[in-house]
Design an enzyme around this catalytic site. Structure first.
Site, short mmCIF file in Angstrom:
data_model
loop_
_atom_site.label_atom_id
_atom_site.label_comp_id
_atom_site.label_asym_id
_atom_site.label_seq_id
_atom_site.Cartn_x
_atom_site.Cartn_y
_atom_site.Cartn_z
N GLY A 219 45.50 50.27 79.90
CA GLY A 219 45.34 49.04 80.67
C GLY A 219 44.81 47.94 79.78
CB THR A 223 39.75 47.70 82.22
OG1 THR A 223 40.07 46.58 83.03
CG2 THR A 223 39.30 48.84 83.11
N GLY A 224 39.13 48.51 79.20
CA GLY A 224 38.89 49.56 78.19
C GLY A 224 37.51 49.44 77.59
CD GLU A 241 47.48 54.47 73.40
OE1 GLU A 241 47.71 53.37 72.87
OE2 GLU A 241 47.55 55.55 72.77
CB CYS A 275 51.47 48.12 76.08
SG CYS A 275 52.38 49.63 75.78
P1 NAD Z 1 43.72 46.76 84.13
O1 NAD Z 1 42.77 47.05 83.04
O2 NAD Z 1 43.46 45.61 85.01
O3 NAD Z 1 43.86 48.02 85.10
C1 NAD Z 1 44.22 49.30 84.63
C2 NAD Z 1 43.60 50.35 85.51
O4 NAD Z 1 42.18 50.32 85.36
C3 NAD Z 1 43.88 50.18 87.01
O5 NAD Z 1 44.09 51.46 87.56
C4 NAD Z 1 42.57 49.57 87.51
O6 NAD Z 1 42.32 49.81 88.87
C5 NAD Z 1 41.57 50.30 86.63
N1 NAD Z 1 40.26 49.64 86.49
C6 NAD Z 1 39.95 48.33 86.65
N2 NAD Z 1 38.64 48.11 86.37
C7 NAD Z 1 38.11 49.31 86.04
C8 NAD Z 1 36.82 49.74 85.59
N3 NAD Z 1 35.80 48.88 85.47
N4 NAD Z 1 36.63 51.05 85.28
C9 NAD Z 1 37.66 51.92 85.38
N5 NAD Z 1 38.91 51.57 85.78
C10 NAD Z 1 39.14 50.29 86.11
O7 NAD Z 1 45.15 46.66 83.42
P2 NAD Z 1 46.56 46.31 84.10
O8 NAD Z 1 46.55 44.85 84.40
O9 NAD Z 1 46.85 47.28 85.19
O10 NAD Z 1 47.58 46.61 82.91
C11 NAD Z 1 48.05 45.63 82.04
C12 NAD Z 1 47.44 45.81 80.68
O11 NAD Z 1 47.66 47.15 80.24
C13 NAD Z 1 48.06 44.95 79.61
O12 NAD Z 1 47.05 44.39 78.81
C14 NAD Z 1 48.89 45.90 78.79
O13 NAD Z 1 49.13 45.52 77.47
C15 NAD Z 1 48.10 47.14 78.89
N6 NAD Z 1 48.92 48.33 78.61
C16 NAD Z 1 48.75 48.98 77.42
C17 NAD Z 1 49.53 50.08 77.10
C18 NAD Z 1 49.36 50.81 75.79
O14 NAD Z 1 49.87 51.92 75.66
N7 NAD Z 1 48.66 50.26 74.82
C19 NAD Z 1 50.51 50.51 78.00
C20 NAD Z 1 50.68 49.81 79.19
C21 NAD Z 1 49.85 48.72 79.50
#
Ligand code: NAD
Length: 468
Positions: A219, A223-224, A241, A275
């Site tokens: 994500g 958040t990471g 990731e 991503c």
């Molecule tokens: P996001 O971080 O908003 O959400 C991802 C997940 O995290 C969701 O399930 C969300 O509910 C959960 N989440 C939110 N806050 C949290 C917290 N504080 N603790 C734990 N979990 C929480 O990301 P998104 O908008 O769903 O995804 C888009 C992003 O993901 C883009 O930046 C994209 O580049 C990245 N992405 C990266 C890869 C990779 O392999 N590097 C692959 C796909 C997407």
């Protein structure tokens, strides 16, 4: 359409707030999905902890047989799963079917891998065996762009290495993941794989839980970072990731006829919400006009609409917040001299549609170039000297992927060697492989998924020293 949690092999209604899942093609609520309460998250983790005591000793053959049955079910229910993906995510039905089939093949590849056991001899002659043991209960948190595929990327390496796992899909796209976990539970013992639903707070409660041995997260970088900071007290491992701002560099000897479709295909893969999509394009001045002209033609040929319509080639952005973010990035670029070179294309009134947008006359320092747009807009920059491009693009805070486009593979490789990204493609972009480690440098991530590295992320080493 199932909207229940799956805990300890049973479907259970969530007891906390209901979250509407919106169809991005028309903004209608498809269904209200009840979230997991804190007690239900505990239940899923406790069930996984109990299941682990047996699952950790399961034979490789049993795992392979179960995976084969899961793959068979995924393939036989492919149309239903693909329809769920298109409904909740927005991508075209053809792309959703690809997501399902690619996921099934991915599982087959993971099943084929052996978990290595090494025997070494130390300098004194002592024999030492090195085992890769499972960790216990893994938490998986997935995003909304490739919901089914990324769930497979998380769940199957952890299961193959004999861990139990609890997944939380994105609240925007839970439906195809629930279906996946439902299929998995037909063939694995109860408690081994569960799914809990809800927003970020559910993800946070799951990832912080003291019984979780490792968190695998895909994500946003923000958040990471939060998950990593919360892992400190229990010293749990974290695989991240995260976001990227992938650069593509087109050299003056590139074959435009060959590469134009590939560049467009990567930059606008899943409407740019990938991503490792190509997110900023640098083109040598000698081939710039020819490539730009070609890209514009391809953009204009797209059929924008509901992904369920067979004729559609270009669906909506997945959610309103992302739609508004991409619109704002385009407006900001234009306000700073950027020129949109694609014609205005009519898009449906309802739904989060943005036509594929190519922007020129932009440069580093403008947000659409510096930040991850994660949507259907591509900034294109002209260059004279590739050294300048390398120096500038390596300054990025992201380091997920990059590409070099040239007919001279040796020259391209020399440039690839100097790019500060986890992956570099030559004459392609975004085509990840189940066999090759994939991950990001800098703010793009921590740890390498896929291949044997991806499996071993879910193991710890145990050495056994044998003295006669
Ligand atoms: P996001 O971080 O908003 O959400 C991802 C997940 O995290 C969701 O399930 C969300 O509910 C959960 N989440 C939110 N806050 C949290 C917290 N504080 N603790 C734990 N979990 C929480 O990301 P998104 O908008 O769903 O995804 C888009 C992003 O993901 C883009 O930046 C994209 O580049 C990245 N992405 C990266 C890869 C990779 O392999 N590097 C692959 C796909 C997407």
């Amino acid at each position: 359409m199932n909207t229940d949690l799956i805990i300890n092999g049973s479907k259970i209604k969530g007891l906390a707030e209901k979250v509407g899942v919106v169809n991005p093609a028309n903004e209608n609520i498809i269904v209200e999905v009840p979230s997991a309460s804190i007690e239900q998250i505990d239940d899923a983790i406790n069930a996984a902890t109990v299941a682990f005591s047996q699952w950790k000793d399961v034979s490789d053959d049993t795992i392979r047989e179960a995976f084969t049955k899961i793959v068979k079910d995924i393939r036989s229910e492919k149309d239903e799963i693909a329809a769920l993906i298109t409904l909740e995510q927005g991508k075209t039905i053809g792309m959703a079917q690809f997501e399902v089939e690619a996921g099934a093949s991915w599982i087959e590849y993971i099943a084929s891998l052996e978990i290595p056991v090494e025997t070494i001899q130390d300098p004194s002659g002592k024999i030492i065996q090195i085992f890769n043991r499972p960790l216990g209960v893994v938490a998986s948190i997935t995003p909304w762009n490739w919901p089914f595929m990324i769930a497979i990327w998380h769940l199957f390496p952890a299961l193959r290495t004999k861990n139990c796992i609890v997944n939380k899909p994105s609240e925007y796209t839970p439906l195809s993941t629930i279906k996946l976990v439902e299929i998995i539970n037909r063939h694995l013992p109860k408690g081994v794989c569960s799914v809990v639903l809800g927003k970020g707070a559910v993800g946070q409660a799951l990832s912080e839980h003291p019984q979780i041995a490792k968190v695998t997260f895909t994500g946003s970088t923000r958040t990471g970072q939060s998950i990593l900071s919360h892992s400190v007290n229990t010293l749990k491992g974290v695989v991240l990731e995260l976001g990227g701002n992938d650069v593509g560099i087109v050299l003056d000897d590139a074959d435009i006829d060959v590469i134009a479709e590939r560049i467009f295909g990567s930059a606008f893969l899943n409407v740019g919400q990938t991503c490792a999509a190509l997110k900023r394009l640098y083109v040598h001045e000698n081939v710039y006009d020819a490539l730009v002209e070609r890209l514009v033609k391809i953009a204009h040929a797209q059929v924008i609409g509901n992904g369920m319509d067979a004729a559609t080639t270009f669906g909506p952005v997945q959610n309103k917040a992302q739609y508004e973010k991409v619109k704002a990035l385009i407006a900001d670029a234009v306000s700073q001299g950027g020129q949109i070179i694609t014609q205005h294309q009519t898009v449906p009134e309802q739904g989060y549609f943005i036509a594929p947008t190519l922007i020129t006359h932009v440069h580093d320092g403008i947000a659409v170039v510096d930040e991850e747009q994660f949507g259907p807009v591509l900034p294109i920059m002209k260059f004279k000297d590739v050294e300048d491009v390398l120096q500038q693009t390596n300054l990025s805070e992201y380091g997920l992927g990059g590409s070099v486009w040239s007919t001279d593979i040796e020259k391209a490789q020399q440039i690839a060697n100097r790019m500060e990204t986890g992956t570099v493609w030559i004459n392609s972009h975004s085509d990840v492989s189940p066999a090759a480690p994939f991950g990001g440098w800098k703010l793009s991530g921590l740890g390498y998924s896929f291949g044997l590295d991806g499996l071993l992320l879910f193991t710890h080493k145990q050495t056994i020293h044998i003295t006669a």
